[in-house]
Design a protein around this motif. Structure first.
Motif, PDB file in Angstrom:
ATOM      1  N   LEU A  50       3.647  74.170  -7.809  1.00  0.00           N
ATOM      2  CA  LEU A  50       2.671  75.249  -7.900  1.00  0.00           C
ATOM      3  C   LEU A  50       2.548  75.930  -6.555  1.00  0.00           C
ATOM      4  O   LEU A  50       2.275  75.284  -5.540  1.00  0.00           O
ATOM      5  CB  LEU A  50       1.301  74.700  -8.335  1.00  0.00           C
ATOM      6  N   HIS A  51       2.771  77.235  -6.542  1.00  0.00           N
ATOM      7  CA  HIS A  51       2.637  78.023  -5.319  1.00  0.00           C
ATOM      8  C   HIS A  51       1.645  79.155  -5.572  1.00  0.00           C
ATOM      9  O   HIS A  51       1.603  79.722  -6.666  1.00  0.00           O
ATOM     10  CB  HIS A  51       3.988  78.624  -4.896  1.00  0.00           C
ATOM     11  N   VAL A  52       0.857  79.467  -4.569  1.00  0.00           N
ATOM     12  CA  VAL A  52      -0.044  80.613  -4.633  1.00  0.00           C
ATOM     13  C   VAL A  52       0.267  81.496  -3.435  1.00  0.00           C
ATOM     14  O   VAL A  52       0.190  81.060  -2.286  1.00  0.00           O
ATOM     15  CB  VAL A  52      -1.521  80.189  -4.617  1.00  0.00           C
ATOM     16  N   GLU A  53       0.677  82.729  -3.716  1.00  0.00           N
ATOM     17  CA  GLU A  53       1.063  83.650  -2.654  1.00  0.00           C
ATOM     18  C   GLU A  53       0.141  84.859  -2.658  1.00  0.00           C
ATOM     19  O   GLU A  53      -0.519  85.169  -3.655  1.00  0.00           O
ATOM     20  CB  GLU A  53       2.507  84.102  -2.844  1.00  0.00           C
ATOM     21  N   SER A  54       0.099  85.545  -1.536  1.00  0.00           N
ATOM     22  CA  SER A  54      -0.713  86.748  -1.402  1.00  0.00           C
ATOM     23  C   SER A  54       0.176  87.972  -1.597  1.00  0.00           C
ATOM     24  O   SER A  54       1.327  87.998  -1.155  1.00  0.00           O
ATOM     25  CB  SER A  54      -1.367  86.780  -0.019  1.00  0.00           C
ATOM     26  N   LEU A  55      -0.349  88.994  -2.268  1.00  0.00           N
ATOM     27  CA  LEU A  55       0.410  90.222  -2.466  1.00  0.00           C
ATOM     28  C   LEU A  55      -0.531  91.415  -2.399  1.00  0.00           C
ATOM     29  O   LEU A  55      -1.749  91.288  -2.539  1.00  0.00           O
ATOM     30  CB  LEU A  55       1.159  90.199  -3.801  1.00  0.00           C
ATOM     31  N   LEU A  56       0.031  92.570  -2.198  1.00  0.00           N
ATOM     32  CA  LEU A  56      -0.741  93.811  -2.134  1.00  0.00           C
ATOM     33  C   LEU A  56      -0.413  94.633  -3.370  1.00  0.00           C
ATOM     34  O   LEU A  56       0.751  94.937  -3.645  1.00  0.00           O
ATOM     35  CB  LEU A  56      -0.378  94.594  -0.863  1.00  0.00           C
ATOM     36  N   THR A  57      -1.426  94.982  -4.136  1.00  0.00           N
ATOM     37  CA  THR A  57      -1.217  95.764  -5.347  1.00  0.00           C
ATOM     38  C   THR A  57      -2.217  96.906  -5.405  1.00  0.00           C
ATOM     39  O   THR A  57      -3.434  96.664  -5.412  1.00  0.00           O
ATOM     40  CB  THR A  57      -1.338  94.868  -6.617  1.00  0.00           C
ATOM     41  N   HIS A  58      -1.739  98.130  -5.379  1.00  0.00           N
ATOM     42  CA  HIS A  58      -2.594  99.321  -5.394  1.00  0.00           C
ATOM     43  C   HIS A  58      -3.670  99.249  -4.306  1.00  0.00           C
ATOM     44  O   HIS A  58      -4.837  99.567  -4.545  1.00  0.00           O
ATOM     45  CB  HIS A  58      -3.230  99.511  -6.774  1.00  0.00           C
ATOM     46  N   ALA A 114       6.857  76.829 -10.680  1.00  0.00           N
ATOM     47  CA  ALA A 114       8.310  76.658 -10.757  1.00  0.00           C
ATOM     48  C   ALA A 114       8.588  75.319 -11.424  1.00  0.00           C
ATOM     49  O   ALA A 114       7.991  74.296 -11.052  1.00  0.00           O
ATOM     50  CB  ALA A 114       8.919  76.696  -9.362  1.00  0.00           C
ATOM     51  N   VAL A 115       9.467  75.305 -12.419  1.00  0.00           N
ATOM     52  CA  VAL A 115       9.739  74.070 -13.166  1.00  0.00           C
ATOM     53  C   VAL A 115      11.229  73.798 -13.224  1.00  0.00           C
ATOM     54  O   VAL A 115      12.049  74.712 -13.170  1.00  0.00           O
ATOM     55  CB  VAL A 115       9.169  74.159 -14.604  1.00  0.00           C
ATOM     56  N   THR A 116      11.548  72.524 -13.309  1.00  0.00           N
ATOM     57  CA  THR A 116      12.944  72.137 -13.521  1.00  0.00           C
ATOM     58  C   THR A 116      13.220  71.931 -14.999  1.00  0.00           C
ATOM     59  O   THR A 116      14.368  71.850 -15.412  1.00  0.00           O
ATOM     60  CB  THR A 116      13.253  70.837 -12.764  1.00  0.00           C
ATOM     61  N   ASP A 117      12.148  71.822 -15.784  1.00  0.00           N
ATOM     62  CA  ASP A 117      12.258  71.701 -17.241  1.00  0.00           C
ATOM     63  C   ASP A 117      11.667  72.977 -17.834  1.00  0.00           C
ATOM     64  O   ASP A 117      10.470  73.199 -17.768  1.00  0.00           O
ATOM     65  CB  ASP A 117      11.482  70.476 -17.723  1.00  0.00           C
ATOM     66  N   ASP A 118      12.520  73.834 -18.392  1.00  0.00           N
ATOM     67  CA  ASP A 118      12.026  75.124 -18.888  1.00  0.00           C
ATOM     68  C   ASP A 118      11.707  75.100 -20.379  1.00  0.00           C
ATOM     69  O   ASP A 118      11.548  76.145 -21.011  1.00  0.00           O
ATOM     70  CB  ASP A 118      13.031  76.236 -18.584  1.00  0.00           C
ATOM     71  N   ALA A 119      11.572  73.901 -20.962  1.00  0.00           N
ATOM     72  CA  ALA A 119      11.201  73.816 -22.378  1.00  0.00           C
ATOM     73  C   ALA A 119       9.791  74.355 -22.562  1.00  0.00           C
ATOM     74  O   ALA A 119       8.901  74.084 -21.767  1.00  0.00           O
ATOM     75  CB  ALA A 119      11.281  72.366 -22.863  1.00  0.00           C
ATOM     76  N   THR A 120       9.599  75.140 -23.596  1.00  0.00           N
ATOM     77  CA  THR A 120       8.268  75.704 -23.865  1.00  0.00           C
ATOM     78  C   THR A 120       7.673  75.183 -25.165  1.00  0.00           C
ATOM     79  O   THR A 120       6.579  75.600 -25.548  1.00  0.00           O
ATOM     80  CB  THR A 120       8.337  77.239 -23.941  1.00  0.00           C
TER      81      THR A 120
END
Length: 377
Positions: free
Chosen positions: A45-53, A63-69
């Protein structure tokens, strides 16, 4: 006591709410640690900062190594039940059960046979546990949520194209405040709706509060004319003497007085603000009792489960109440050389009964005499 006020500016998803809570101050390591206790592997689990409008917001990414849904719902519920601390597990399990029951009703399956498709992946479990852990870390007792904007159009699922909001989301939002939106597609996810259900979110104006922090959580969708964010405000309620609480009640005609007394004690030990029993007469003249529990809204689900398990009742009533409490303080007075605590309010003082009994035994006086001296009458 902290309240959380959610403003779903463009909608609400589990990852948006989690990011907003972290942005408002929830420790990310506490969130990760709670998820890890579920036994889930192959995720980050990552939490990043971004600029939007022109607005800085946080975005949560799993991010997962097992992409089963696709997984059995029971598998996710079992993992959520292992989470620590226990209050986080209670809320996470309640959210996943809400999803499971909604899906079961929609597809005509008993909950134990429900298989989650789009909602069966790692990210669902991380988002649900993560939000519950963040609320716990922030010591949030009550959640308020503004009207949820519902998009139009269709959403693609394992069952084909379905109308927005998705049927599971619509089922979970029954009773919530909603509003139309000019956005198309899914603006509120089943995960977010289930979490709101599990934490007992109130769709009403919050009480007066002192603002402590604000967090902005960004969604994955990019909008051309506005930031795609959900906002949370954290605050301390201003002490007006009023407090919004919840009452649970159930009628009982087959529970002994000894057992009822035990259940009342268990409820108080588990965090109920008060618990009491009143006599009642039920249909056909049967004598009975009504068990009442006064609780913080955030604890109502957990205490309700304790009521059902402790009494064997098949259900209970739940409704909001407003309690008015006058300012009081605890002081200690000297009664013939023995200390006795008493509570003092605007209209008088009352000694603590246990202290009165102990002092009466030590002094060799009737308890009523000690109580009169301690009260200052």
């Amino acid at each position: 006591m902290t309240i959380c006020v959610i403003t779903p500016f463009t909608g609400l998803a589990g990852d948006m709410l989690l990011a907003a809570l972290v942005d408002a101050g929830a420790p990310l390591e506490r969130v990760r640690a709670a998820v890890a206790t579920s036994g889930l592997t192959g995720w980050e689990l990552h939490v990043e900062s971004l600029l939007t409008h022109g607005l800085t917001a946080a975005r949560a990414q799993v991010a997962v190594t097992d992409d089963a849904t696709s997984r059995p719902a029971a598998e996710l519920i079992a993992m959520a039940g292992r989470v620590r601390p226990a209050p986080v597990a209670d809320r996470a399990v309640a959210a996943l059960r809400a999803i499971t029951e909604a899906e079961g009703r929609l597809h005509g399956e008993p909950p134990e046979h429900v298989h989650l498709h789009e909602l069966g992946g790692h990210d669902t479990l991380v988002d649900v546990i993560g939000v519950c852990a963040a609320l716990d870390a922030l010591q949030v007792s009550t959640v308020y949520c503004g009207a949820l904007p519902l998009g139009s159009g269709a959403v693609r699922t394992a069952h084909g194209l379905l109308p927005c909001p998705a049927p599971a989301t619509a089922a979970l939002l029954r009773g919530a405040r909603t509003a139309g939106s000019d956005l198309t597609g899914e603006t509120v996810t089943p995960t977010a709706a289930a979490v709101l259900t599990a934490v007992g979110a109130r769709f009403e104006p919050p009480p007066e509060f002192r603002l402590l922090a604000t967090g902005y959580g960004a969604g994955t969708r990019t909008l051309p004319d506005r930031p795609n964010v959900a906002v949370v405000h954290l605050g301390e309620p201003v002490d007006t003497g009023h407090r919004e609480l919840t009452v649970l009640e159930t009628n009982l005609d087959d529970v002994t007085g000894e057992l009822l007394g035990h259940v009342v004690g268990e409820l108080l030990a588990a965090g109920a603000l008060d618990a009491w029993v009143t006599p009642a007469t039920m249909k056909k003249g049967r004598p009975a009792h009504v068990l009442h529990v006064l609780a913080e809204p955030a604890h109502a689900t957990r205490l309700g489960a304790l009521v059902l398990a402790g009494t064997g009742s098949l259900g209970f009533r739940e409704y909001p109440v407003r309690r008015t409490a006058l300012v009081r303080e605890t002081e200690t007075v000297d009664v013939l050389g023995v200390p006795v605590r008493r509570k003092r309010g605007p209209h008088g003082a009352k000694p603590e009964h246990d202290d009165v009994v102990a002092a009466a035994r030590e002094l060799g006086l009737p308890a009523r005499v000690v109580a009169t001296i301690a009260a200052g009458r």
